[in-house]
Design a protein around this motif. Structure first.
Motif, PDB file in Angstrom:
ATOM      1  N   PRO A 154       4.173 -45.339  13.475  1.00  0.00           N
ATOM      2  CA  PRO A 154       3.079 -44.669  14.196  1.00  0.00           C
ATOM      3  C   PRO A 154       2.684 -43.341  13.571  1.00  0.00           C
ATOM      4  N   LYS A 155       3.675 -42.579  13.119  1.00  0.00           N
ATOM      5  CA  LYS A 155       3.353 -41.275  12.537  1.00  0.00           C
ATOM      6  C   LYS A 155       2.591 -41.438  11.233  1.00  0.00           C
ATOM      7  N   GLU A 156       2.962 -42.421  10.420  1.00  0.00           N
ATOM      8  CA  GLU A 156       2.262 -42.642   9.150  1.00  0.00           C
ATOM      9  C   GLU A 156       0.860 -43.206   9.377  1.00  0.00           C
ATOM     10  N   ILE A 157       0.738 -44.102  10.373  1.00  0.00           N
ATOM     11  CA  ILE A 157      -0.592 -44.631  10.691  1.00  0.00           C
ATOM     12  C   ILE A 157      -1.504 -43.514  11.154  1.00  0.00           C
ATOM     13  N   PHE A 158      -0.990 -42.651  12.034  1.00  0.00           N
ATOM     14  CA  PHE A 158      -1.806 -41.530  12.508  1.00  0.00           C
ATOM     15  C   PHE A 158      -2.207 -40.612  11.357  1.00  0.00           C
ATOM     16  N   ALA A 159      -1.286 -40.338  10.469  1.00  0.00           N
ATOM     17  CA  ALA A 159      -1.577 -39.400   9.372  1.00  0.00           C
ATOM     18  C   ALA A 159      -2.674 -39.940   8.461  1.00  0.00           C
ATOM     19  N   ILE A 160      -2.605 -41.210   8.135  1.00  0.00           N
ATOM     20  CA  ILE A 160      -3.590 -41.744   7.188  1.00  0.00           C
ATOM     21  C   ILE A 160      -4.971 -41.854   7.831  1.00  0.00           C
ATOM     22  N   ILE A 161      -5.009 -42.146   9.144  1.00  0.00           N
ATOM     23  CA  ILE A 161      -6.306 -42.178   9.822  1.00  0.00           C
ATOM     24  C   ILE A 161      -6.848 -40.769  10.008  1.00  0.00           C
ATOM     25  N   HIS A 162      -5.966 -39.860  10.355  1.00  0.00           N
ATOM     26  CA  HIS A 162      -6.417 -38.486  10.613  1.00  0.00           C
ATOM     27  C   HIS A 162      -6.944 -37.821   9.338  1.00  0.00           C
ATOM     28  N   ASP A 163      -6.487 -38.285   8.192  1.00  0.00           N
ATOM     29  CA  ASP A 163      -7.024 -37.752   6.927  1.00  0.00           C
ATOM     30  C   ASP A 163      -8.504 -38.071   6.770  1.00  0.00           C
ATOM     31  N   LYS A 164      -8.960 -39.148   7.407  1.00  0.00           N
ATOM     32  CA  LYS A 164     -10.370 -39.532   7.292  1.00  0.00           C
ATOM     33  C   LYS A 164     -11.261 -38.800   8.293  1.00  0.00           C
ATOM     34  N   LEU A 165     -10.684 -38.126   9.276  1.00  0.00           N
ATOM     35  CA  LEU A 165     -11.484 -37.500  10.332  1.00  0.00           C
ATOM     36  C   LEU A 165     -12.497 -36.490   9.799  1.00  0.00           C
ATOM     37  N   PRO A 166     -12.139 -35.626   8.848  1.00  0.00           N
ATOM     38  CA  PRO A 166     -13.150 -34.648   8.380  1.00  0.00           C
ATOM     39  C   PRO A 166     -14.329 -35.281   7.654  1.00  0.00           C
ATOM     40  N   THR A 167     -14.191 -36.537   7.230  1.00  0.00           N
ATOM     41  CA  THR A 167     -15.248 -37.161   6.417  1.00  0.00           C
ATOM     42  C   THR A 167     -16.226 -37.983   7.242  1.00  0.00           C
ATOM     43  N   VAL A 168     -15.972 -38.175   8.536  1.00  0.00           N
ATOM     44  CA  VAL A 168     -16.801 -39.083   9.320  1.00  0.00           C
ATOM     45  C   VAL A 168     -17.839 -38.302  10.111  1.00  0.00           C
ATOM     46  N   SER A 169     -18.858 -39.018  10.567  1.00  0.00           N
ATOM     47  CA  SER A 169     -19.914 -38.399  11.367  1.00  0.00           C
ATOM     48  C   SER A 169     -19.531 -38.427  12.845  1.00  0.00           C
ATOM     49  N   THR A 170     -20.347 -37.770  13.643  1.00  0.00           N
ATOM     50  CA  THR A 170     -20.035 -37.620  15.069  1.00  0.00           C
ATOM     51  C   THR A 170     -19.851 -38.946  15.793  1.00  0.00           C
ATOM     52  N   PRO A 171     -20.685 -39.974  15.576  1.00  0.00           N
ATOM     53  CA  PRO A 171     -20.491 -41.222  16.337  1.00  0.00           C
ATOM     54  C   PRO A 171     -19.164 -41.922  16.076  1.00  0.00           C
ATOM     55  N   THR A 172     -18.500 -41.621  14.952  1.00  0.00           N
ATOM     56  CA  THR A 172     -17.235 -42.283  14.646  1.00  0.00           C
ATOM     57  C   THR A 172     -16.043 -41.601  15.307  1.00  0.00           C
ATOM     58  N   ILE A 173     -16.179 -40.334  15.628  1.00  0.00           N
ATOM     59  CA  ILE A 173     -15.045 -39.577  16.184  1.00  0.00           C
ATOM     60  C   ILE A 173     -14.519 -40.202  17.472  1.00  0.00           C
ATOM     61  N   PRO A 174     -15.388 -40.671  18.420  1.00  0.00           N
ATOM     62  CA  PRO A 174     -14.822 -41.303  19.624  1.00  0.00           C
ATOM     63  C   PRO A 174     -13.917 -42.492  19.326  1.00  0.00           C
ATOM     64  N   ILE A 175     -14.235 -43.265  18.302  1.00  0.00           N
ATOM     65  CA  ILE A 175     -13.385 -44.407  17.952  1.00  0.00           C
ATOM     66  C   ILE A 175     -12.022 -43.914  17.468  1.00  0.00           C
TER      67      ILE A 175
END
Length: 1010
Positions: free
Chosen positions: A510-531
């Protein structure tokens, strides 16, 4: 036309040809028209020769493009002249200058009828030509019976009867309710026995029109048509003048075959056998030769024969012969013949018995995908799509995926949709389907519609055996350094639901899955953040009992977004933060999503709708359906949370631009048995005014308020320009800051102050996605007394669809009102919307008109283009109106790097290294609108190092209107550069709350923003 002896006309034509310029020509024409008008006023002194000469001059002037609004009566009067030269000019000029509704034509009906029923064949031909060219209702009512008699007369020469048939055809097409053709079956059978090919061809044209309206009355004519084809196929009694490059009257052959296609079937076995013998002869005798004219004629006959073969549902052997012949066509070098072969092979797919035979040519069809001509590539794509089934789906889809990497931008959207439809329709197993869709998103994410990845989610949710595999593939794609945002969406969703099935695999904790997804957060637009927030909540649920470090990391994210301006993000963050504190109960609340109800895929529906289309219509209709159809979203599931949106969200709810997958927050509330009420009670009330003052809500205008000369921004429509001048507006209150500068600043960024005076401040926060925009207007009352009579009216140009929420008439003291505004861009335009805002404060009545920064560049999305992609696209757009070039003068001198920054600020991505000349710039972007969808735009700017005040600009797109509007937009920015355009300030991600504002300081609100 015989002009001998008319010296005045010859001199006039010479004068026109010798004119040095258009102005000199116009002066000569005006002089001549004045002279003619003067002579016509004294008509008694005109000889027939002079009247004829002047009417010829009028016709010549009309042919040059000038209006001739007099002399019509003189032209009509010449029709009744006894001699041929005058009558000829009368008929020709009348048919050219007058339309069917002109009053003067009624004066000529009797004269025309006398000529038709007379015995002078030359006059009959002139009269029939006039009636056929004009075809008015008056002519049809008065003259149609006489024309019919002339056509059936055995005493008339073929020349007259041929013109009578064409004249009657014109009258019937224009006025089918007036021309009486009842009982014409026997008459048409008689005409189809005609030996003269001129009369027969004209009669066949009339016959096609008649059977298109009512074939049931003409069954007796069907054997006659077959005999005509037999006569032509055997070249019996065909004069040399009707033989075209050795082909007997190809026009008559095509017309006859077309007429036969209006009959549903041929029951008589002898007639059917004779017809198929003729068709067999056509198929066997057609080949590709070097003579282009002969090819055109023979292929016209061939393709009409193919259409007739398919219509009559011929035997399989003949169908196979047709496919084999088309297989030769798609392999030749001539592009036009290849196009025709692919197009007709696509039509042959409607015949079920030949699909296996068409598959034999699959390799050659795939080769056509790489053809330099895009029209051939489109036809090859249509053909591959139509011939795909379970047996060859895997090979075809893999070929389409390989081709996707090099396909034109104009084809990628259609190509992606068709590959997704084929993968779903003919998937040998579901894991292969998941592989295909993920590859599709990875290679063409910008051109993959949301309903494609929604469908993948539905398949995975409904098939438990597929869930571990899909989650593992999503995890593998996230390891890539750069992936498309759509891939982030689908991967995040799948891992949020099913990452616990991979817990024993390395790198999948879980910690590794969260880390790799969270790395993409700064690159996405507003509509993707809720997902992503939903994914974090799911990861936290699956890791019960939670890892304290992981829990704190996720809680920090929820806490950060609890104050986000976007209502969807704010709602999810607040709810998930509250729900995650419930401990073990979180497992029950955030359980896996239930299975979707079985229903037909929207993609399959599109496929079925397009199967009945012709090759020309299929791509167009498919794209139109993609724009207007309801995407397959899992929000079809009922969200019975039982809580009003206002109670879930708090004070304000911003309308959603679109539904992105599951509305996870609503689903959570549906399971939480009233937890939304608890959440609302535990959420502290928000400071609305502080929301406006927070840097997260609105980014301020440029920091300096020094005097600048207002400059004009993008052009707007004349009426909107009158409502909202570019410069600052005068009113009864003193404005704070420049309206023009604030507008230009908002053209470059998505948040800031649009307008401010001592009583009110209007701020904007916006987000843009493809052709849609979502804005919030913040109306802040800065004083201790209420604002009353508040009104806001949005004046929208024709290319924008705007929807502004209701604005309250009273804004309480020191309060702020948020008014959502949705924007949809329908087509390219530089026109602007105008906000008319008014309010009353004490005795002051304030009314302002403000331009809304929904400008052209807001609907641009920068896109990098490599040399391999740029140059083929640039060459394919060969010239006007798709590629426009202009030398721009009066440019503000600036270094090349500064100009590149300016283009980048307007979302035109400068691509270095594409132009070998270092003094030139090349930029690319993608424009979005409902009419164009994703449209690639290319810009080239050539500068002169010796003179920076001028440059040459070339703009190329796939839409003429877009090319012009983008060229003018860029030119305006280069000539008059808006303030602060070169250094837009980014919106800070976090900032401490602003200090309280002193009520006595009317400018404190602006100071807090800055």
């Amino acid at each position: 036309m015989a002009l001998s002896g008319m010296r005045g006309l010859s001199v006039f034509i010479s004068d026109i040809r010798n004119s040095q310029n258009k102005e000199q020509e116009r002066l000569r024409v005006d002089k001549e028209l004045g002279h003619i008008r003067t002579r016509f006023k004294n008509e008694k002194g005109l000889t027939p020769y002079e009247k004829k000469k002047y009417v010829w001059k009028m016709l010549y002037i009309y042919m040059l493009g000038y209006d001739v609004d007099f002399g019509h009566m003189e032209a009509v009067s010449l029709i009744s002249a006894p001699k041929y030269p005058e009558k000829q000019v009368g008929y020709i000029v009348t048919s050219s200058l007058l339309n069917e509704n002109h009053d003067f034509l009624r004066l000529a009906i009797n004269t025309v009828r006398n000529d038709i029923i007379g015995r002078n064949e030359t006059f009959q031909c002139l009269a029939l030509t006039l009636v056929g060219n004009i075809g008015g209702r008056d002519f049809a009512e008065s003259l149609a019976p006489d024309v019919q008699k002339l056509l059936l007369s055995s005493s008339c020469r073929p020349l007259v009867r041929k013109k009578a048939a064409l004249c009657l055809l014109r009258l019937f097409r224009k006025n089918p309710d007036v021309v009486n053709v009842d009982g014409w079956s026997d008459r048409m059978a008689q005409l189809l026995d005609e030996r003269d090919l001129g009369v027969l061809t004209s009669s066949m044209s009339l016959f096609v029109a008649l059977v298109s309206k009512d074939y049931d009355s003409y069954w007796s004519c069907l054997p006659k048509c077959v005999k005509v084809l037999e006569r032509l196929a055997r070249n019996q009694d065909i004069p040399q003048e009707y033989t075209y490059y050795g082909i007997p009257s190809p026009w008559l052959q095509v017309k006859t075959m077309r007429a036969l296609q209006y009959f549903p079937s041929i029951e008589d076995p002898n007639t059917r056998r004779s017809l198929f013998e003729v068709l067999q002869r056509v198929l066997m005798g057609t080949d590709v030769v070097k003579n282009v004219n002969k090819n055109n004629a023979s292929h016209a006959v061939l393709f009409e024969a193919l259409a007739l073969v398919m219509h009559l549902d011929a035997e399989k052997e003949m169908m196979s012969q047709c496919v084999a012949l088309l297989g030769k066509f798609i392999a030749v070098r001539e592009p036009n013949i290849r196009y025709l072969g692919l197009e007709n092979m696509t039509r042959m797919l409607m015949v079920t018995d030949v699909q296996d035979i068409i598959k034999r040519h699959q390799a050659q069809i795939i080769t056509s995908l790489k053809d330099p001509d895009i029209s051939i590539r489109r036809r090859a794509l249509d053909l591959l799509y139509g011939m795909c089934d379970v047996s060859n789906a895997k090979d075809i889809v893999e070929e389409l995926l390989q081709y996707l990497a090099t396909a034109d931008f104009a084809m990628r959207e259609e190509l992606s949709l068709k590959a997704a439809i084929l993968a779903e329709k003919f998937a040998p197993d579901l894991s292969w389907y998941v592989d295909v869709i993920l590859q599709l998103i990875d290679k063409a994410g910008d051109f993959v519609s949301d309903d494609i990845w929604f469908r993948v989610v539905q398949f995975v949710t409904n098939n438990e055996d597929l869930q571990p595999y899909a989650a593992l593939k999503a995890r593998e794609y996230l390891d890539k350094p750069a992936i498309h945002e759509t891939m982030v969406k689908v991967s995040a969703y799948l891992l949020g639901e099913y990452s616990h099935l991979l817990a024993r695999r390395p790198g999948c904790s879980p910690k590794e899955i969260f880390a790799i997804i969270h790395d993409k957060l700064p690159t996405v637009s507003t509509p993707t953040i809720p997902i992503l927030l939903s994914t974090y909540a799911k990861i936290l649920m699956h890791s019960q009992p939670p890892d304290p470090e992981l829990q704190n990391q996720i809680w920090a994210v929820f806490s950060k977004y609890e104050s986000c301006i976007d209502v969807e993000i704010q709602q999810r963050a607040a709810e998930y933060f509250a729900l995650s504190r419930k401990g073990a109960a979180l497992v029950d609340i955030l359980a896996e999503m239930p299975k979707f109800p079985e229903r037909k895929s929207s993609l399959i529906k599109k496929a079925e709708d397009t199967e009945a289309d012709t090759a020309e219509q299929s791509a167009i209709k498919l794209r139109a359906q993609q724009q207007t159809s309801s995407a397959l979203t899992v929000t079809d599931q009922p969200t019975a949370n039982g809580v009003p949106p206002e109670a879930q969200l708090g004070p304000v709810k911003m309308p959603r631009m679109s539904n992105e997958g599951h509305n996870a927050a609503d689903q959570v509330l549906a399971r939480s048995n009233g937890s939304a009420t608890d959440l609302q009670a535990s959420t502290p009330s928000q400071d609305l005014l502080g929301d406006l003052l927070s840097p997260l809500a609105i980014e301020g205008p440029p920091s300096a308020e020094s005097e600048r000369n207002p400059v004009s921004g993008p052009a707007i429509a004349a009426d909107a320009l009158a409502l909202a001048p570019v410069g600052d507006q005068t009113n009864t209150v003193q404005l704070i800051g420049s309206i023009a500068e604030r507008f230009h600043a908002l053209c470059l960024k998505d948040s800031g102050v649009l307008y401010e005076d001592p009583y009110v401040q209007i701020g904007i926060k916006a987000e843009w996605r493809s052709h849609q925009g979502r804005l919030v207007l913040f109306l802040g009352n800065k004083n201790t007394a209420p604002l009353v009579s508040v009104q806001a009216l949005m004046l929208a140009p024709s290319h924008l669809k705007l929807e502004l929420s209701e604005v309250p008439q009273i804004i309480p003291p020191r309060a702020q009102v948020q008014c959502p505004l949705e924007v949809v861009n329908l087509r390219p335009s530089r026109d602007l919307a105008v906000l008319e805002f008014s309010y009353k404060f004490g005795t002051d009545l304030v009314n302002v008109k403000l331009r809304v920064p929904a400008v052209l560049n807001k609907f641009l999305q920068p896109i990098p283009v490599s040399a391999e992609e740029f140059f083929p696209q640039w060459r394919s757009l060969s010239g006007p109106p798709l590629k426009l070039q202009e030398v721009v003068r009066g440019v503000k001198p600036m270094p090349l790097m500064e100009m590149a920054n300016l283009l980048n600020s307007f979302r035109l991505m400068v691509c270095p290294g594409l132009d070998p000349n270092t003094n030139n710039l090349v930029a690319s972007t993608t424009f979005y609108s409902e009419s164009t969808r994703a449209m690639l735009c290319l810009v080239r700017i050539e500068t002169d190092p010796a003179d920076r005040t001028q440059l040459r600009m070339t703009v190329a797109t796939g839409d003429p209107a877009l090319t012009y509007e983008l060229k003018e937009f860029v030119k305006e920015q280069l000539i008059s550069i808006p303030p602060a355009s070169l250094a837009p300030q980014p919106v800070p991600q976090q900032a401490p709350p602003n200090p309280p504002i002193a009520q006595s300081d009317p400018g404190a609100m602006l100071a807090a923003l800055l």
